[in-house]
Design an enzyme around this catalytic site. Structure first.
Site, PDB file in Angstrom:
ATOM      1  N   GLU A   1     -10.179  -1.113   0.111  1.00  0.00           N
ATOM      2  CA  GLU A   1      -9.591  -1.396   1.435  1.00  0.00           C
ATOM      3  C   GLU A   1     -11.034  -1.220   2.848  1.00  0.00           C
ATOM      4  O   GLU A   1     -11.256  -2.115   3.454  1.00  0.00           O
ATOM      5  CB  GLU A   1      -8.636  -0.281   2.418  1.00  0.00           C
ATOM      6  CG  GLU A   1      -7.329  -0.818   1.585  1.00  0.00           C
ATOM      7  CD  GLU A   1      -6.110   0.080   2.914  1.00  0.00           C
ATOM      8  OE1 GLU A   1      -4.817  -0.108   3.255  1.00  0.00           O
ATOM      9  OE2 GLU A   1      -6.175   1.348   1.876  1.00  0.00           O
TER      10      GLU A   1
ATOM     11  N   GLU B   1      -1.080   1.250  -4.398  1.00  0.00           N
ATOM     12  CA  GLU B   1      -0.228   2.303  -2.881  1.00  0.00           C
ATOM     13  C   GLU B   1       1.445   2.630  -3.289  1.00  0.00           C
ATOM     14  O   GLU B   1       1.235   2.775  -3.431  1.00  0.00           O
ATOM     15  CB  GLU B   1      -0.414   1.732  -2.167  1.00  0.00           C
ATOM     16  CG  GLU B   1      -2.109   2.687  -1.569  1.00  0.00           C
ATOM     17  CD  GLU B   1      -3.206   1.345  -1.116  1.00  0.00           C
ATOM     18  OE1 GLU B   1      -4.120   1.918  -0.709  1.00  0.00           O
ATOM     19  OE2 GLU B   1      -2.960   0.255  -2.276  1.00  0.00           O
TER      20      GLU B   1
END
Length: 256
Positions: free
Chosen positions: A110, A130
């Site tokens: 990210e 995740e």
């Protein structure tokens, strides 16, 4: 507790190099790292001499994401108004390049996605794992990945948590420059130098237009672009660019 700074700062001409300095944790981000990166990016935008930023990691890895040890102790790495690593919710006005070696996983991926351009070693690995940890890639991964690679591939990666190679990232258009292992920072500095050689007001305005334009209603595109472009066209640098071309010399940019 270590007294070592969470990041290293290196000024190379007009380029600000930010190195996450936690190799023992594969450069996992805690709150101190986020705060330090945010401060460094404020310096980048505030400085008349600095024109491009680079984020990289020490010890052969870019960033393995959130520091889970700190998270388990109740610490959150996100900063209000800035997000994870001090950048995922608010990017600098000036161009930012990710120089990726090794892992760029979870929040590390990210972080790379929050940068404008990515230079990666052939051995680098990206991913949003995740879902494999009961979490959601909520620091921009789910939003930005589908904007940077084909949406169907992005959805598969988000739902499986699978890693993808730098070569795949390059093939999909995510990675701008693919280089041999160990060469990411050097290639990022070369790219930064190419950008920094151009008129700073024009570069900043070009980034702003390209980042904002996808959200503009079609009927308003020209009206929204016009003031940004006109501010550059009316600058001293625009005149300098024309004069330098006519006089067959390199321009001397003033940033005004």
């Amino acid at each position: 507790m270590s007294d070592k700074p969470p990041i290293d700062i290196d000024l190379q001409g007009a380029v600000l190099v930010i190195t996450i300095n936690r190799p023992e944790r594969r450069n996992a981000v805690n709150r101190a790292v986020s705060q330090a990166i945010a401060e460094a990016l404020d310096t980048l935008d505030a400085s008349a001499e600095l024109r491009v930023g680079i984020i990289t990691g020490a010890g052969g890895n870019f960033c393995s994401g959130m520091d889970l040890h700190a998270f388990a102790s109740g610490e959150r790495p996100e900063l209000e108004g800035r997000g994870f690593a001090g950048v995922t919710e608010r990017q600098p006005r000036k161009p930012l390049i990710a120089a990726v070696e090794g892992f760029a996983l979870a929040g590390g991926c990210e972080l790379a996605l929050a940068c404008d351009l990515i230079v990666a070693a052939q051995s680098a690995s990206f991913g949003l794992p995740e879902v494999q940890r009961g979490l959601v890639a909520g620091s921009g991964g789910l939003v930005r990945l589908q904007q940077r690679i084909p949406s169907g591939i992005a959805l598969e990666l988000a739902l499986t948590g699978a890693r993808f190679s730098a070569a795949d990232g390059h093939r999909w258009g995510l990675v701008n420059r693919l280089v041999p292992a160990g060469g990411a920072l050097g290639a990022a500095l070369d790219l930064a130098g190419e950008i920094a050689a151009n008129a700073p007001l024009a570069v900043t305005a070009s980034k702003e237009i390209m980042r904002q334009a996808p959200g503009w209603p079609l009927a308003e595109v020209w009206d929204r672009q016009r003031p940004l472009a006109d501010a550059v066209i009316g600058s001293q640098d625009a005149l300098e660019g024309a004069r330098a071309f006519a006089e067959k010399r390199l321009p001397v940019w003033q940033g005004r």
